[in-house]
Write an enzyme that holds these catalytic residues in place. Structure first.
Site, PDB file in Angstrom:
ATOM      1  N   SER A 242       5.323  -5.727  -1.192  1.00  0.00           N
ATOM      2  CA  SER A 242       4.021  -5.422  -0.241  1.00  0.00           C
ATOM      3  C   SER A 242       2.782  -5.671  -0.688  1.00  0.00           C
ATOM      4  O   SER A 242       1.977  -5.411   0.248  1.00  0.00           O
ATOM      5  CB  SER A 242       5.069  -3.863  -0.409  1.00  0.00           C
ATOM      6  OG  SER A 242       6.383  -3.782  -0.075  1.00  0.00           O
TER       7      SER A 242
ATOM      8  N   SER B 257       3.322  -5.878   3.591  1.00  0.00           N
ATOM      9  CA  SER B 257       2.873  -4.605   4.539  1.00  0.00           C
ATOM     10  C   SER B 257       1.555  -4.022   3.906  1.00  0.00           C
ATOM     11  O   SER B 257       0.849  -3.390   4.950  1.00  0.00           O
ATOM     12  CB  SER B 257       3.855  -3.355   4.298  1.00  0.00           C
ATOM     13  OG  SER B 257       4.344  -3.098   2.955  1.00  0.00           O
TER      14      SER B 257
ATOM     15  N   LYS C 169      -2.875   3.477   1.537  1.00  0.00           N
ATOM     16  CA  LYS C 169      -2.162   3.028   2.417  1.00  0.00           C
ATOM     17  C   LYS C 169      -1.588   4.058   3.617  1.00  0.00           C
ATOM     18  O   LYS C 169      -1.501   5.606   2.589  1.00  0.00           O
ATOM     19  CB  LYS C 169      -0.991   2.155   1.771  1.00  0.00           C
ATOM     20  CG  LYS C 169      -0.193   1.623   3.052  1.00  0.00           C
ATOM     21  CD  LYS C 169       1.138   0.514   2.071  1.00  0.00           C
ATOM     22  CE  LYS C 169       2.276   0.064   3.457  1.00  0.00           C
ATOM     23  NZ  LYS C 169       3.108  -0.683   2.053  1.00  0.00           N
TER      24      LYS C 169
END
Length: 461
Positions: free
Chosen positions: A184, A160, A82
């Site tokens: 998330s 996210s 990420k």
């Protein structure tokens, strides 16, 4: 756990798989070509690591060495990180924001160092919701960031860590790492039909991230590569060392509490009873409603300021600088469309004061006297819930572990997952249950609109 893609990848030269170029495979660079072909639509990969080929070639050389013994099932395996996991290389670490483009971190994140030590190939950075949605809560779209645009596969990508989940679902990478606070990675994994493993807080560094994969076995192998002490988060990782799983789990008769929320679950309950799991259904009042307090905004400000000050090179050194950057670059950051109200609210906080401490104490009490008490009173092994539910927040607040995996598809074809959560250190039991459910049901279906990476394509006949 013999069906793991990682174990199959381990048995073949990484370069032959990762850069597969042969007379009968005209597609060329396997994952790189797939990213090139799909990313203009999915927008889930932020950038490719220019050193990925070098890493793959080195892993291949090590395998050919007579003296070399594989360090891990993650050796030579391509994975995405990420875009908020620091890498001290040619890649950017930006949380999706142009404000951090060109900044240089002082060192690899602890998880990256562990992965490099076992010979993993860092393929690139996955997209995310800019600033983990915290730029403007409830306004900035899930999966959108200024640098990457809108990432999306089947529907709202949710959470996210959307780029990590989408890339996994579309077979653009073998495994990936997202991050988790409150849904998330659970929500994107659920919405994109992939597996996500959230360990006990501290089992890996709190500054580091959580595995995402297409199978439970692959997620466990990746977790095994990143658990352990991290000097950058010594307090949490030392405390959680006692919980590191040891050995392969064996499925047993287990007691679980089932949280009814979202998708109807009678078929799932019948499935569990058929496989030896005793299901206890508590009253709804056993799950307390969690109130999120201003401490999150205060913690965000302090964490961001601390991170920015430690960067070796950066044009922004504080949350206030980021707000100013967005204000001065409204078109680049689409400020008119999405704003930055949560960033502004966070900047107005003055650290962790009495109000924030009371909120933390209250949430800790809810965990101790609510979830933990019920689990211990009923002598339960897990809380299981289908789809996205309040249980996700309950487990996030207490730092409890959990694993989600594909559980089916709604009438319109949208996937949903099942979530196994438990007390701290219960990873072995949770893995047992999740793996047993996966093997008994085999419910995951790859997205139909993209060609699939079959065993024949990957490994030949």
């Amino acid at each position: 756990m013999t069906n793991s893609v990682l174990k199959k990848l381990q048995s073949r030269a990484s370069r032959e798989l990762f850069l597969r170029i042969s007379s009968h495979t005209p597609t060329g660079d396997l994952y790189l070509n797939r990213i090139q072909n799909l990313n203009s639509v999915l927008r889930s990969v932020m950038e490719i690591n220019p050193h990925a080929r070098v890493q793959a070639e080195e892993a291949d050389r090590q395998r050919r060495s007579n003296s070399h013994h594989s360090r891990s099932f993650s050796h030579g395996v391509p994975m995405l990180l990420k875009d908020m996991i620091a890498t001290d290389d040619k890649m950017n670490t930006t949380a999706g924001s142009y404000a951090l483009l060109g900044s240089v971190v002082g060192q690899d994140a602890g998880v990256v160092e562990k992965l490099m030590n076992v010979g993993a190939v860092i393929l690139g950075k996955a997209s995310l919701t800019e600033w983990y949605s915290f730029r403007a809560l409830a306004k900035i779209p899930n999966g959108w960031c200024a640098r990457g645009g809108q990432a999306q596969l089947l529907q709202d990508p949710c959470g996210s860590s959307s780029g990590s989940a989408i890339s996994m679902a579309a077979n653009m990478v073998t495994v990936s790492l997202g991050s988790e606070t409150d849904g998330s990675i659970l929500c994107p994994a659920d919405y994109n039909s992939v597996v996500r493993l959230k360990p006990t807080v501290g089992l890996t560094s709190r500054a580091d991230k959580r595995p995402m994969a297409r199978t439970v076995a692959d997620a466990v192998v990746l977790l095994d590569a990143i658990v352990g002490f991290d000097p950058g988060d010594s307090e949490a990782t030392s405390e959680a060392a006692q919980f590191i799983p040891d050995g392969d789990p064996q499925f047993q008769h287990l007691r679980i509490t089932w949280n009814y929320s979202g998708i109807p679950t009678e078929a799932m309950i019948a499935e569990k009873r058929a496989h030896g799991i005793m299901v206890a259904k508590p009253k709804a009042s056993s799950i307390n409603r969690i109130l999120r307090e201003s401490r999150y905004r205060a913690e965000f400000k302090s964490s961001v300021n601390e991170y920015l000050k430690e960067l070796a090179i950066s044009s922004v050194r504080s949350l206030a600088d980021i707000i100013d950057f967005n204000q001065n670059n409204p078109e680049l950051e689409k400020l008119e469309e999405y704003g930055q109200q949560t960033l502004i609210e966070s900047e107005r906080t003055n650290g962790i004061g009495e109000k924030e401490r009371k909120a933390a104490e209250y949430l800790e009490k809810l965990s101790r006297d609510g979830f933990e008490k019920k689990m211990k009173d009923y002598k339960l092994d897990a809380l299981v819930t289908p789809g996205i539910s309040l249980a996700m927040t309950v487990l996030a607040i207490g730092g409890y572990p959990g694993i989600s995996l594909p559980a089916g598809y709604q009438s319109v074809g949208m996937p949903f997952g099942i979530y196994f959560g438990g007390l701290k250190g219960s990873e072995p039991k949770l893995i047992e249950m999740a793996y047993a459910f996966e093997q008994a049901t085999r419910l995951r279906k790859p997205p139909s609109q993209f060609f699939q990476l079959t065993d024949h394509f990957l490994f030949g006949t």
